[in-house]
Design a protein around this motif. Structure first.
Motif, PDB file in Angstrom:
ATOM      1  N   SER A  88      29.098  13.090  43.346  1.00 51.04           N
ATOM      2  CA  SER A  88      29.873  13.518  42.189  1.00 51.04           C
ATOM      3  C   SER A  88      30.734  12.362  41.697  1.00 51.04           C
ATOM      4  CB  SER A  88      30.752  14.717  42.553  1.00 51.04           C
ATOM      5  OG  SER A  88      31.412  15.203  41.403  1.00 51.04           O
ATOM      6  N   HIS A  89      31.135  12.447  40.447  1.00 49.23           N
ATOM      7  CA  HIS A  89      32.083  11.480  39.893  1.00 49.23           C
ATOM      8  C   HIS A  89      33.199  12.280  39.249  1.00 49.23           C
ATOM      9  CE1 HIS A  89      33.890   8.901  36.799  1.00 49.23           C
ATOM     10  NE2 HIS A  89      33.608   7.898  37.611  1.00 49.23           N
ATOM     11  N   TYR A  90      34.392  12.201  39.839  1.00 51.96           N
ATOM     12  CA  TYR A  90      35.514  12.997  39.369  1.00 51.96           C
ATOM     13  C   TYR A  90      36.433  12.140  38.515  1.00 51.96           C
ATOM     14  CZ  TYR A  90      39.077  16.643  39.425  1.00 51.96           C
ATOM     15  OH  TYR A  90      39.970  17.621  39.051  1.00 51.96           O
ATOM     16  N   GLY A  91      36.619  12.543  37.274  1.00 50.27           N
ATOM     17  CA  GLY A  91      37.488  11.801  36.364  1.00 50.27           C
ATOM     18  C   GLY A  91      37.116  12.097  34.927  1.00 50.27           C
ATOM     19  N   PHE A  92      37.938  11.616  34.002  1.00 53.12           N
ATOM     20  CA  PHE A  92      37.659  11.838  32.589  1.00 53.12           C
ATOM     21  C   PHE A  92      36.376  11.126  32.179  1.00 53.12           C
ATOM     22  CE2 PHE A  92      42.319  12.532  32.508  1.00 53.12           C
ATOM     23  CZ  PHE A  92      42.308  13.816  31.967  1.00 53.12           C
ATOM     24  N   GLY A 139      25.980  23.062  36.684  1.00 47.49           N
ATOM     25  CA  GLY A 139      24.831  22.918  35.809  1.00 47.49           C
ATOM     26  C   GLY A 139      24.679  24.101  34.874  1.00 47.49           C
ATOM     27  N   ASN A 140      25.226  25.239  35.276  1.00 44.80           N
ATOM     28  CA  ASN A 140      25.210  26.443  34.437  1.00 44.80           C
ATOM     29  C   ASN A 140      26.434  26.526  33.537  1.00 44.80           C
ATOM     30  OD1 ASN A 140      22.802  27.487  35.538  1.00 44.80           O
ATOM     31  ND2 ASN A 140      23.907  28.361  37.271  1.00 44.80           N
ATOM     32  N   ARG A 141      27.595  26.132  34.065  1.00 44.26           N
ATOM     33  CA  ARG A 141      28.860  26.393  33.375  1.00 44.26           C
ATOM     34  C   ARG A 141      29.533  25.162  32.795  1.00 44.26           C
ATOM     35  NH1 ARG A 141      31.745  30.541  37.669  1.00 44.26           N
ATOM     36  NH2 ARG A 141      29.897  31.809  38.112  1.00 44.26           N
ATOM     37  N   GLY A 142      29.257  24.013  33.393  1.00 43.13           N
ATOM     38  CA  GLY A 142      29.975  22.804  32.995  1.00 43.13           C
ATOM     39  C   GLY A 142      31.344  22.758  33.634  1.00 43.13           C
ATOM     40  N   ALA A 143      31.817  21.561  33.912  1.00 38.85           N
ATOM     41  CA  ALA A 143      33.125  21.399  34.550  1.00 38.85           C
ATOM     42  C   ALA A 143      33.856  20.218  33.934  1.00 38.85           C
ATOM     43  CB  ALA A 143      32.972  21.182  36.058  1.00 38.85           C
ATOM     44  N   ALA A 144      35.089  20.448  33.531  1.00 42.29           N
ATOM     45  CA  ALA A 144      35.938  19.340  33.110  1.00 42.29           C
ATOM     46  C   ALA A 144      36.114  18.383  34.277  1.00 42.29           C
ATOM     47  CB  ALA A 144      37.299  19.866  32.653  1.00 42.29           C
ATOM     48  N   MET A 145      36.236  17.127  33.993  1.00 38.18           N
ATOM     49  CA  MET A 145      36.393  16.060  34.981  1.00 38.18           C
ATOM     50  C   MET A 145      35.103  15.763  35.752  1.00 38.18           C
ATOM     51  SD  MET A 145      39.551  15.380  34.369  1.00 38.18           S
ATOM     52  CE  MET A 145      40.159  14.308  35.675  1.00 38.18           C
ATOM     53  N   GLU A 146      34.047  16.530  35.495  1.00 35.64           N
ATOM     54  CA  GLU A 146      32.735  16.259  36.088  1.00 35.64           C
ATOM     55  C   GLU A 146      31.659  16.444  35.014  1.00 35.64           C
ATOM     56  OE1 GLU A 146      32.032  17.366  40.358  1.00 35.64           O
ATOM     57  OE2 GLU A 146      33.657  18.772  39.944  1.00 35.64           O
ATOM     58  N   VAL A 147      31.914  15.850  33.873  1.00 33.51           N
ATOM     59  CA  VAL A 147      31.064  16.072  32.702  1.00 33.51           C
ATOM     60  C   VAL A 147      29.649  15.525  32.919  1.00 33.51           C
ATOM     61  CG1 VAL A 147      30.738  15.483  30.270  1.00 33.51           C
ATOM     62  CG2 VAL A 147      33.001  16.146  31.104  1.00 33.51           C
TER      63      VAL A 147
END
Length: 239
Positions: A88-92, A139-147
């Protein structure tokens, strides 16, 4: 001898649990790893204790050409592919570097597609095959900071749903598993407070286990799931 099962990222928590589960069912295995050599060799020995042949294959699937590097090491037909790689890559999103974006894309989506493409001719010839991609709730919902991660996992889901329509008549099933929060070493970076807050959000009140994910993988690759195709199975405690 039945065709082999190839598990990528086999030294990780979910990959390891899946390998042991399938070895217990007497499935011959190719176990892929990149950097975790000691863990991979230890897993190989544990799987071999079930009396099945087990071979290790090494490649860097975050790089262009990673699928080709892996494929060249396979000496027997692969009946089942479990694509289980992920970082994963966490950040803007605006802060992600181009190099990181390509690595995420190669690892989560492009090499998953390219490896599948290389394995399909044998599956089609034999009129049987099983492909399970490990996706994500994001992959279904999308996540901020993991775009970027969410986008590539969404691509995996679309790949599964689309490819299954092409391969079903050839006896090949293509599905995905979309885990929520699973108790793996990836959770080590969370504080006790963060973990507690996350558990509060999950209706089941706990994280999933790698063994529960492995049970779902085992089911999806079994004859019991013979009419399940093009499906993304959520495993998230109702989150």
């Amino acid at each position: 001898m039945a065709g082999y099962t190839l598990i990528t990222g086999a030294s990780g928590a979910i990959g390891r649990a899946a390998a042991l589960k399938l070895a217990a069912k007497k499935k011959p295995l190719f176990l892929h790893y990149h950097q975790s050599k000691n863990e991979a060799f230890a897993l190989k020995e544990k799987c071999e204790a079930y009396g099945v042949p087990v071979y290790l294959v090494k490649s860097d699937l975050s790089k262009k050409g990673g699928a080709e590097e892996l494929f060249k090491q396979l000496h027997s037909p692969v009946h089942t592919l479990i694509y289980n790689c992920g970082i994963s890559h966490y950040g803007f999103f605006q802060d992600i570097q181009e190099k990181e974006l390509y690595e995420l894309g190669n690892l989560h989506l492009l090499n998953a597609m390219l490896l599948t493409k290389k394995l399909l001719p044998s599956m089609i010839s034999n009129k049987q095959g099983n492909i399970v991609m490990i996706s994500s709730i994001w992959g279904n919902r999308g996540a901020a900071m993991e775009v970027a991660y969410s986008a590539f996992k969404g691509g995996v889901n679309s790949f599964v749903k689309s490819l299954s329509k092409e391969t079903a008549r050839s006896g090949i099933r293509v599905n995905a598993l979309a885990p929520g929060v699973i108790e793996t070493p990836m959770m080590a970076g969370f504080s006790d407070e963060e973990r507690a807050a996350l558990k509060e959000e999950i209706p089941s009140g706990r994280f999933g286990t790698a063994e529960e994910a492995a049970e779902a993988i085992s089911f999806l690759t079994s004859e019991k799931a013979g009419y399940i195709n093009g499906h993304v199975l959520d495993i998230n405690g109702g989150w």
